[in-house]
Write a protein that holds these residues in place. Structure first.
Motif, PDB file in Angstrom:
ATOM      1  N   THR A 257      -5.676 -65.906  13.211  1.00  0.00           N
ATOM      2  CA  THR A 257      -6.357 -66.934  12.449  1.00  0.00           C
ATOM      3  C   THR A 257      -7.172 -66.229  11.383  1.00  0.00           C
ATOM      4  N   ALA A 258      -7.273 -66.886  10.255  1.00  0.00           N
ATOM      5  CA  ALA A 258      -8.144 -66.400   9.195  1.00  0.00           C
ATOM      6  C   ALA A 258      -8.633 -67.616   8.452  1.00  0.00           C
ATOM      7  N   ASP A 259      -9.931 -67.679   8.255  1.00  0.00           N
ATOM      8  CA  ASP A 259     -10.528 -68.795   7.522  1.00  0.00           C
ATOM      9  C   ASP A 259     -10.055 -70.140   8.056  1.00  0.00           C
ATOM     10  N   GLY A 260      -9.918 -70.246   9.360  1.00  0.00           N
ATOM     11  CA  GLY A 260      -9.608 -71.534   9.966  1.00  0.00           C
ATOM     12  C   GLY A 260      -8.151 -71.924   9.894  1.00  0.00           C
ATOM     13  N   LEU A 261      -7.270 -71.011   9.464  1.00  0.00           N
ATOM     14  CA  LEU A 261      -5.844 -71.323   9.394  1.00  0.00           C
ATOM     15  C   LEU A 261      -5.082 -70.371  10.303  1.00  0.00           C
ATOM     16  N   VAL A 262      -3.949 -70.842  10.818  1.00  0.00           N
ATOM     17  CA  VAL A 262      -3.149 -70.018  11.719  1.00  0.00           C
ATOM     18  C   VAL A 262      -2.022 -69.345  10.927  1.00  0.00           C
ATOM     19  N   PHE A 263      -1.906 -68.034  11.096  1.00  0.00           N
ATOM     20  CA  PHE A 263      -0.861 -67.290  10.387  1.00  0.00           C
ATOM     21  C   PHE A 263       0.095 -66.674  11.386  1.00  0.00           C
ATOM     22  N   PRO A 264       1.352 -66.376  10.972  1.00  0.00           N
ATOM     23  CA  PRO A 264       2.302 -65.737  11.886  1.00  0.00           C
ATOM     24  C   PRO A 264       1.858 -64.328  12.232  1.00  0.00           C
ATOM     25  N   ALA A 265       2.423 -63.777  13.331  1.00  0.00           N
ATOM     26  CA  ALA A 265       2.040 -62.454  13.794  1.00  0.00           C
ATOM     27  C   ALA A 265       2.458 -61.383  12.787  1.00  0.00           C
ATOM     28  N   GLY A 266       1.820 -60.224  12.856  1.00  0.00           N
ATOM     29  CA  GLY A 266       2.133 -59.116  11.943  1.00  0.00           C
ATOM     30  C   GLY A 266       0.849 -58.429  11.552  1.00  0.00           C
ATOM     31  N   ARG A 267       0.914 -57.097  11.482  1.00  0.00           N
ATOM     32  CA  ARG A 267      -0.312 -56.356  11.175  1.00  0.00           C
ATOM     33  C   ARG A 267      -0.621 -56.423   9.681  1.00  0.00           C
ATOM     34  N   ALA A 268      -1.879 -56.701   9.357  1.00  0.00           N
ATOM     35  CA  ALA A 268      -2.276 -56.770   7.958  1.00  0.00           C
ATOM     36  C   ALA A 268      -3.792 -56.798   7.861  1.00  0.00           C
ATOM     37  N   ASP A 269      -4.307 -56.342   6.739  1.00  0.00           N
ATOM     38  CA  ASP A 269      -5.737 -56.463   6.463  1.00  0.00           C
ATOM     39  C   ASP A 269      -6.028 -57.742   5.715  1.00  0.00           C
ATOM     40  N   SER A 270      -5.069 -58.118   4.868  1.00  0.00           N
ATOM     41  CA  SER A 270      -5.266 -59.361   4.126  1.00  0.00           C
ATOM     42  C   SER A 270      -3.916 -60.032   3.923  1.00  0.00           C
ATOM     43  N   LEU A 271      -3.978 -61.333   3.696  1.00  0.00           N
ATOM     44  CA  LEU A 271      -2.775 -62.148   3.546  1.00  0.00           C
ATOM     45  C   LEU A 271      -2.906 -62.960   2.275  1.00  0.00           C
ATOM     46  N   ALA A 272      -1.753 -63.259   1.643  1.00  0.00           N
ATOM     47  CA  ALA A 272      -1.805 -64.066   0.434  1.00  0.00           C
ATOM     48  C   ALA A 272      -0.747 -65.153   0.505  1.00  0.00           C
ATOM     49  N   VAL A 273      -1.129 -66.343   0.045  1.00  0.00           N
ATOM     50  CA  VAL A 273      -0.184 -67.461  -0.042  1.00  0.00           C
ATOM     51  C   VAL A 273      -0.344 -68.088  -1.419  1.00  0.00           C
ATOM     52  N   ARG A 274       0.763 -68.183  -2.169  1.00  0.00           N
ATOM     53  CA  ARG A 274       0.705 -68.779  -3.507  1.00  0.00           C
ATOM     54  C   ARG A 274       0.348 -70.261  -3.422  1.00  0.00           C
ATOM     55  N   PRO A 275      -0.374 -70.792  -4.381  1.00  0.00           N
ATOM     56  CA  PRO A 275      -0.744 -72.222  -4.355  1.00  0.00           C
ATOM     57  C   PRO A 275       0.482 -73.122  -4.272  1.00  0.00           C
ATOM     58  N   GLU A 276       1.567 -72.735  -4.940  1.00  0.00           N
ATOM     59  CA  GLU A 276       2.735 -73.620  -4.959  1.00  0.00           C
ATOM     60  C   GLU A 276       3.507 -73.580  -3.636  1.00  0.00           C
ATOM     61  N   ALA A 277       3.171 -72.632  -2.730  1.00  0.00           N
ATOM     62  CA  ALA A 277       3.842 -72.570  -1.433  1.00  0.00           C
ATOM     63  C   ALA A 277       3.155 -73.463  -0.407  1.00  0.00           C
ATOM     64  N   ILE A 278       2.031 -74.000  -0.794  1.00  0.00           N
ATOM     65  CA  ILE A 278       1.248 -74.796   0.171  1.00  0.00           C
ATOM     66  C   ILE A 278       1.668 -76.265   0.132  1.00  0.00           C
ATOM     67  N   ARG A 279       1.835 -76.846   1.328  1.00  0.00           N
ATOM     68  CA  ARG A 279       2.151 -78.269   1.452  1.00  0.00           C
ATOM     69  C   ARG A 279       0.985 -78.957   2.157  1.00  0.00           C
ATOM     70  N   LEU A 280       0.799 -80.214   1.843  1.00  0.00           N
ATOM     71  CA  LEU A 280      -0.235 -80.984   2.542  1.00  0.00           C
ATOM     72  C   LEU A 280       0.455 -81.941   3.510  1.00  0.00           C
ATOM     73  N   VAL A 281      -0.002 -81.924   4.740  1.00  0.00           N
ATOM     74  CA  VAL A 281       0.568 -82.817   5.763  1.00  0.00           C
ATOM     75  C   VAL A 281      -0.582 -83.600   6.383  1.00  0.00           C
ATOM     76  N   PRO A 282      -0.278 -84.655   7.139  1.00  0.00           N
ATOM     77  CA  PRO A 282      -1.380 -85.363   7.813  1.00  0.00           C
ATOM     78  C   PRO A 282      -2.133 -84.417   8.722  1.00  0.00           C
ATOM     79  N   ALA A 283      -3.423 -84.648   8.896  1.00  0.00           N
ATOM     80  CA  ALA A 283      -4.280 -83.720   9.627  1.00  0.00           C
ATOM     81  C   ALA A 283      -3.810 -83.489  11.062  1.00  0.00           C
ATOM     82  N   ASP A 284      -3.196 -84.536  11.685  1.00  0.00           N
ATOM     83  CA  ASP A 284      -2.786 -84.388  13.085  1.00  0.00           C
ATOM     84  C   ASP A 284      -1.330 -83.976  13.221  1.00  0.00           C
ATOM     85  N   HIS A 285      -0.676 -83.616  12.107  1.00  0.00           N
ATOM     86  CA  HIS A 285       0.738 -83.217  12.100  1.00  0.00           C
ATOM     87  C   HIS A 285       0.902 -81.906  12.867  1.00  0.00           C
ATOM     88  N   PRO A 286       1.949 -81.782  13.696  1.00  0.00           N
ATOM     89  CA  PRO A 286       2.124 -80.533  14.471  1.00  0.00           C
ATOM     90  C   PRO A 286       2.315 -79.298  13.585  1.00  0.00           C
TER      91      PRO A 286
END
Lengths: 349, 276
Positions: A257-286
């Motif tokens: 977890t980082a900043d309240g979000l769940v990320f896949p496993a893998g060693r790293a110091d920092s992670l990046a996600v492009r704005p256009e890769a982000i989708r919005l789903v309902p808050a209770d969506h699995p």
């Protein structure tokens, strides 16, 4: 336009120190002949020093500069097959536009006068400054002066044309127009162009290849697409295009977890996600990787930009297709993205 | 803000007084040289004569002095420019060790009393270089010491105001360092050079304090000849030759001013715009 030169440039282990300040720390870089190569980086990253070293106006402490297969590390500026377009233009105020452009043809004495005249006229036509030939630089606008500066360097038919922030003094509309023109001049002459800039959109629009520099080293060199899609470092990820960067990872059973979000496993110091890769789903969506509260939404024409705040207060930018969301400021939504969209830097690299 | 009429009047009176103060001696000398009277008794000329001027031009020490002064001034100016320009260039554009000290050294002659400097040169010439005493070269060499501070300061200011990138651009375009200096840097500083040259020439031409130590009484520069003649005779011949110097200086100053204004044309009207 067939007599223009084009050479490759090979820079190996070039270092440069000013006093106690290390400006370039072992730079190695290959620039293909006839390509448009940008040196991109924030101010103070050493990109202009590297360009001046290629021009022979500065001398590296160590390392080799090879132009067209010949070692030019110790060649004086006036004997190099390169020409430089200065940031200020550096037009000679006491000479007319035509005499400015002819200056570099008179110094080498190899060009007959008649030929020099026709070459000056040809190059002034290329940069659309033919009708200003008899004007003094002081009577020209900033854009016109920069055109003359480029013509003055190109008329010598250098193997490599070096440009030091050539558009930075111009207003934005003019910058955008001159980018296309620079690109066209490079293609018409076939000359190798090496352009220093701090503007990533300029570099992406102009260059075949971009060398991203930071703190005296080349972080990554590649096409705009390579840099955007496969940034090799956290710096490149944040400098090229927009990115959401997450740090302070907390390992979980499967992933982080980082900043309240769940990320896949893998060693790293920092992670990046492009704005256009982000989708919005309902808050209770699995599929939701964590909740985000919508701060602002704005419509840009091509997209809707949504700024969100995660449960830890971290701001995340999402860029969605128009109509892909109905979220309003104040709504709480689920933030989702593909595992493949996550870039990792640091420990895993 | 509106100025009160009283303040306006005060300002006018003040400027008038300053102008009179500056011009009065010149006017008196000019009048004395064209009035027939031996001694000027009134500011209203009682006639006009060129007698004093032709007498002055016939007077042997003045005739010799004009030529002598012109030679000394020309030689001193050339040497001062040839030495001062590279010095100013080195201080402005290169990293010379001890640049601060050098700058002080170039300005130091200004604070040396000229009489003392004159005596120093006298002592130098008499003891080591007897052949330099009373020659154009000897006097000019001493004058160079006085002129260098002005040349270094004026040319240095000119260089500071010109873009060093211009020289780099010249070298990048195939000019050797020497070509770059002559084709690009020199044209940028031609006005400071002209002003330094004119100023040097006039200063040297006019010099008395130092020069008087360096030449025998029978062959002297013009100002020294005027000084020596005045000790024997106070007739308007001296006024006449002084008038000639005043007029010549004014003409030179006027021409220099015109040249500076003309050259300013490609500097002013500079548009700092960024659009097209």
């Amino acid at each position: 336009m067939s007599d223009f030169g084009a050479s490759s440039v090979e820079i190996s282990d070039v270092t440069r120190t000013f006093g106690s300040q290390r400006v370039l720390g072992s730079i190695s870089l290959s620039i293909r002949a006839s390509s448009f190569h940008c040196l991109l980086g924030p101010s103070g990253c050493g990109k202009t020093t590297l360009l001046r070293i290629m021009a022979g106006l500065d001398t590296p402490d160590t390392g080799v500069v090879t132009i067209g297969g010949t070692d030019h590390s110790r060649t004086a500026a006036h004997r190099r097959p390169t020409n430089l377009v200065f940031q200020s233009g550096a037009l000679f105020p006491h000479l007319t536009v035509a005499d400015n452009v002819a200056f570099g043809l008179k110094t080498d004495r190899r060009t007959p006068q008649g030929e020099a005249r026709s070459r000056v006229a040809e190059i002034l036509d290329l940069v659309a400054m033919g009708e200003y030939a008899d004007r003094r630089p002081a009577t020209l606008s900033g854009g016109q002066r920069q055109r003359v500066a480029i013509a003055r360097a190109l008329v010598r038919r250098p193997d490599v044309l070096l440009l030091d922030e050539p558009l930075s003094a111009l207003d934005l509309a003019l910058q955008l127009r001159m980018r296309r023109e620079l690109r066209r001049w490079q293609q018409e002459t076939g000359t190798t162009f090496v352009c220093v800039t701090h503007n990533q959109s300029e570099a992406m629009e102009l260059a075949d290849e971009i060398a991203v520099m930071n703190a005296g080293v080349v972080e990554q060199s590649g096409s705009a697409r390579d840099l955007y899609e496969q940034p090799a470092s956290r710096f490149v990820a944040s400098f090229i295009g927009e990115n959401n960067i997450f740090e302070k990872l907390t390992p979980m059973d499967e992933g982080h977890t980082a900043d309240g979000l769940v990320f896949p496993a893998g060693r790293a110091d920092s992670l990046a996600v492009r704005p256009e890769a982000i989708r919005l789903v309902p808050a209770d969506h699995p599929a939701s990787r964590g909740p985000g509260r919508v701060l602002t939404t704005s419509f840009t024409g091509k997209s809707v930009r949504v700024s969100l705040r995660t449960s830890t207060g971290r701001e995340v930018l999402a860029e969605l297709a128009p109509g892909a969301t109905t979220a309003q400021a104040g709504d709480t939504v689920g933030i989702d993205f593909d595992d493949a969209a996550v870039r990792r830097f640091g420990a895993a690299a | 803000m509106r100025r009160s009429p009283a303040l306006e009047a005060l300002r006018f009176v003040f400027l008038l007084l300053v102008t009179i103060f500056v011009l009065a001696p010149l006017v008196v000398v000019l009048l004395a040289s064209i009035t027939p009277d031996e001694v000027l008794t009134s500011l209203v000329p009682k006639g006009f004569t060129t007698q004093w001027i032709s007498q002055a031009l016939d007077y042997e020490p003045f005739r010799v002095g004009i030529v002598y002064s012109a030679q000394v001034a020309a030689l001193a100016t050339v040497i001062a420019l040839l030495l001062g320009t590279p010095a100013a260039y080195a201080l402005a554009r290169t990293r010379v060790p001890g640049a601060g000290l050098l700058r002080s050294v170039f300005v130091a002659p200004l604070s040396l009393p000229r009489v003392v400097a004159g005596f120093c040169f006298f002592a130098l010439y008499v003891s080591l270089l007897p052949s330099a005493y009373g020659t154009v070269g000897g006097v000019a060499f001493a004058h160079v010491l006085l002129l260098l501070p002005f040349v270094v300061a004026l040319v240095g200011a000119g260089l500071a105001g010109s873009d060093p990138a211009l020289e780099e651009a010249a070298r990048d375009l195939g000019a050797s360092p020497l070509q770059a200096f002559f084709k690009v840097t020199l044209p940028q500083i031609r006005m400071p050079l002209l002003i330094a040259g004119v100023f040097s020439f006039l200063t040297s031409f006019d010099e008395v304090d130092l020069s008087i130590f360096l030449m025998p009484a029978d062959t002297t520069t013009l100002p020294v000849a005027i000084f020596l003649r005045l000790q024997q005779d106070q007739d308007p011949t001296t006024s006449a030759v002084s008038s000639l110097m005043i007029v010549a200086s004014l003409v030179i100053a006027l021409l220099t001013g015109l040249a500076v204004r003309r050259a300013g044309l490609w500097r002013t009207g500079r548009t700092e715009g960024t659009g097209e």
